[in-house]
Design a protein around this motif. Sequence first.
Motif, PDB file in Angstrom:
ATOM      1  N   ALA A  92       8.901   3.401   4.888  1.00 37.87           N
ATOM      2  CA  ALA A  92       7.485   3.809   5.252  1.00 37.87           C
ATOM      3  C   ALA A  92       7.461   5.264   5.583  1.00 37.87           C
ATOM      4  O   ALA A  92       6.470   5.812   5.239  1.00 37.87           O
ATOM      5  N   TRP A  93       8.468   5.789   6.283  1.00 37.83           N
ATOM      6  CA  TRP A  93       8.493   7.452   6.317  1.00 37.83           C
ATOM      7  C   TRP A  93       8.511   8.073   5.165  1.00 37.83           C
ATOM      8  O   TRP A  93       7.725   8.962   4.776  1.00 37.83           O
ATOM      9  N   SER A  95       7.251   6.964   2.197  1.00 35.83           N
ATOM     10  CA  SER A  95       5.814   6.831   1.527  1.00 35.83           C
ATOM     11  C   SER A  95       4.971   7.638   2.048  1.00 35.83           C
ATOM     12  O   SER A  95       3.890   8.083   1.386  1.00 35.83           O
ATOM     13  N   ILE A  96       5.122   8.352   3.246  1.00 33.84           N
ATOM     14  CA  ILE A  96       4.153   9.286   3.983  1.00 33.84           C
ATOM     15  C   ILE A  96       4.430  10.693   3.444  1.00 33.84           C
ATOM     16  O   ILE A  96       3.691  11.479   3.163  1.00 33.84           O
ATOM     17  N   HIS A  97       5.722  10.941   3.186  1.00 35.03           N
ATOM     18  CA  HIS A  97       6.177  12.304   3.364  1.00 35.03           C
ATOM     19  C   HIS A  97       6.620  12.810   1.743  1.00 35.03           C
ATOM     20  O   HIS A  97       7.123  14.067   1.389  1.00 35.03           O
ATOM     21  N   THR A  99       5.872  13.372  -2.054  1.00 32.35           N
ATOM     22  CA  THR A  99       4.515  13.263  -3.264  1.00 32.35           C
ATOM     23  C   THR A  99       5.550  12.581  -4.466  1.00 32.35           C
ATOM     24  O   THR A  99       6.326  13.154  -5.013  1.00 32.35           O
ATOM     25  N   GLU A 169       2.946   4.822  -3.075  1.00 33.06           N
ATOM     26  CA  GLU A 169       2.068   5.481  -2.079  1.00 33.06           C
ATOM     27  C   GLU A 169       1.270   4.412  -1.649  1.00 33.06           C
ATOM     28  O   GLU A 169      -0.151   4.596  -1.640  1.00 33.06           O
ATOM     29  N   ASN A 171      -1.068   2.448   1.415  1.00 35.28           N
ATOM     30  CA  ASN A 171      -2.166   3.217   2.263  1.00 35.28           C
ATOM     31  C   ASN A 171      -1.668   2.540   3.670  1.00 35.28           C
ATOM     32  O   ASN A 171      -2.039   1.369   3.989  1.00 35.28           O
ATOM     33  N   LEU A 172      -0.887   3.214   4.897  1.00 31.14           N
ATOM     34  CA  LEU A 172      -0.427   2.586   5.829  1.00 31.14           C
ATOM     35  C   LEU A 172      -1.593   2.397   6.886  1.00 31.14           C
ATOM     36  O   LEU A 172      -1.380   1.888   7.647  1.00 31.14           O
ATOM     37  N   ALA A 173      -2.761   3.183   6.694  1.00 34.43           N
ATOM     38  CA  ALA A 173      -3.717   3.183   7.430  1.00 34.43           C
ATOM     39  C   ALA A 173      -4.538   1.562   7.382  1.00 34.43           C
ATOM     40  O   ALA A 173      -5.630   1.379   8.321  1.00 34.43           O
ATOM     41  N   ARG A 178      -0.291  -2.818   6.554  1.00 35.29           N
ATOM     42  CA  ARG A 178       0.633  -3.110   7.608  1.00 35.29           C
ATOM     43  C   ARG A 178       0.938  -4.714   8.086  1.00 35.29           C
ATOM     44  O   ARG A 178       2.135  -4.863   8.103  1.00 35.29           O
TER      45      ARG A 178
END
Length: 241
Positions: A92-93, A95-97, A99, A169, A171-173, A178
């Motif tokens: 998960a980390w 996927s956010i940081h 590109t 990529e 969308n964890l939001a 989730r």
Amino acid sequence: MHNPSRAPTASDAVTSATAPTLRCSLTPLPSPRRRADAVLWGEHRGTPARPADGTRPTLFANEPDRPLALNDSWWIIALAGILAAAFVAAAAWISIHVTVDPVLHTAALFVHLASLVLGFGGVLIADYLVLVWVSGRSTLTEAITGAHRLHLPIWTGLAGLVASGALLEPNLASTLTRVKIACVLILTLNGLQALILSRRMARADTGTLAPALTLWGAATASISQICWWSAVWIGFWNAEH
């Protein structure tokens, strides 16, 4: 020139009698003698004979009576669960940081789909083997042995899903994303405790299971199917929207 119509004469018989005959001078090899220090095997092929006192046979003097394995205790399962949760959190980390370019995204999508086929396909086959046993068309030993051989593709597919999903990529939001991550984590923990379940089932000497093991197995299979299908549906929904 030889005349085929001529009758054989006495000289022909003498010539045939004195013709040389080829003989092999090889002598037969002696039968191999059994080594005095040969390992004696038990009733089942490849299984050492069990001593009369009922203790577990060992092939080596320093072999432990009970080798340490992943499914030996709940403490090891708990440690493996913590490591699995850390692996999911790391994905998960990433996927956010990180590109991801289009080429890497396409490659990750291919690995993701292949891992889904490998992991989820193995789960479906394992559950099918159990259903075959429930219907009376196979033995419990055959079902457990077949399911045990599917552990490697199932775990490989699950690890590939998590690793490749970090590069898609997500969308964890999103609440659905989730929920999907939670399903993957539950799948992992459920699979780890299923290792102990399969070990308990393998120790059953009869073709029937105790009610506690039956309920345990039914709950494990139900959780697995619910989480797998939920993760697949959420992934499809996110791809379309």
